[in-house]
Design an enzyme around this catalytic site. Structure first.
Site, PDB file in Angstrom:
ATOM      1  N   LYS A   1       0.896  -1.243   0.056  1.00 28.51           N
ATOM      2  CA  LYS A   1      -0.174   0.079  -0.082  1.00 28.51           C
ATOM      3  C   LYS A   1       0.759   1.385   0.104  1.00 28.51           C
ATOM      4  O   LYS A   1       0.522   1.932  -0.567  1.00 28.51           O
ATOM      5  CB  LYS A   1      -1.057   0.069   1.169  1.00 28.51           C
ATOM      6  CG  LYS A   1      -2.008   1.120   1.232  1.00 28.51           C
ATOM      7  CD  LYS A   1      -2.708   1.332   2.526  1.00 28.51           C
ATOM      8  CE  LYS A   1      -1.800   1.835   3.522  1.00 28.51           C
ATOM      9  NZ  LYS A   1      -2.621   2.090   4.932  1.00 28.51           N
TER      10      LYS A   1
ATOM     11  N   ASP B   1      -6.565   1.315   1.157  1.00 28.06           N
ATOM     12  CA  ASP B   1      -6.502   1.245   2.605  1.00 28.06           C
ATOM     13  C   ASP B   1      -8.050   1.093   3.162  1.00 28.06           C
ATOM     14  O   ASP B   1      -8.798   0.253   2.342  1.00 28.06           O
ATOM     15  CB  ASP B   1      -6.105   2.860   2.830  1.00 28.06           C
ATOM     16  CG  ASP B   1      -7.147   3.861   2.564  1.00 28.06           C
ATOM     17  OD1 ASP B   1      -8.370   3.539   1.857  1.00 28.06           O
ATOM     18  OD2 ASP B   1      -6.988   5.114   2.694  1.00 28.06           O
TER      19      ASP B   1
END
Length: 211
Positions: free
Chosen positions: A121, A139
């Protein structure tokens, strides 16, 4: 999973509402962006920006960060959740950048994920925001919106990322993370989604607009 043409229609509405979405973290080079994203895990961008305003004045390169030292770094970021572990990772990551990359932040997602504290991420955010690559960071906001709007049935961030990457054109992927994060942060909130202000409410499959 929703039909591709409907997903594209929704994304086009986001594009019309916010044609040039921006990352809300403060940074001025790839290193400060990397540090900010690392600090943002389980923390708010607002809280991170408050801490990094002072930090980046004294440590905006890996060299300066190592000179600052672990304990001093902790002093700057102690208001941020998990600051002890984050500080250790930032120091180790900074050392890796100096030892292995001449102090430069590599423009390669796979290489970035070899750095301490840098997962997929974080690497996706850096590649997208600084290097303008069509990567998509998933997220909690993106995961929630993807499920609420039936963009993906994926149970992990990687599964959701892959589902979206399959249907979105490259020029749209660049902004998708920002659109979904901002939408989740300010409108389609986890506890109290503001459905009355939602520009895509007609596409929502949730009976009461809350799941």
């Amino acid at each position: 999973m929703r039909k591709t043409d409907e997903i594209l229609e929704i994304m086009q509405i986001f594009a019309k509402e916010n044609p040039q979405p921006q990352c809300e973290l403060n940074f001025h080079n790839p290193y400060t962006l990397l540090v900010a994203v690392m600090l943002s895990a389980q923390s708010t961008d607002k809280g991170v920006n408050k801490a990094t305003e002072a930090l980046f004045k004294v440590a905006d390169t890996p060299y300066k960060m190592l000179n600052l030292g672990l304990e001093n770094l902790k002093g700057y970021i102690k208001t941020i959740g998990l600051y002890n572990n984050k500080a250790k990772n930032i120091m180790q990551m900074s050392k890796q950048l100096i030892d292995d990359f001449g102090g430069e932040v590599p423009a390669d997602r796979d290489v970035l994920t070899t750095l301490a504290g840098v997962g997929r991420k974080t690497a996706n955010v850096l590649m997208n925001v600084w290097y303008h690559q069509p990567t998509l960071a998933v997220d909690t906001h993106v995961m929630r919106i993807a499920h609420r709007l039936d963009f993906s049935k994926g149970k992990t961030p990687l599964e959701v990322e892959k589902d979206l990457m399959k249907v979105l054109p490259e020029d749209m992927i660049v902004n998708t993370n920002h659109w979904l994060v901002l939408f989740g942060r300010y409108l389609c909130k986890a506890q109290r989604p503001e459905c009355e202000r939602c520009p895509i409410s007609s596409y929502c499959h949730c009976a009461d607009k809350r799941i």
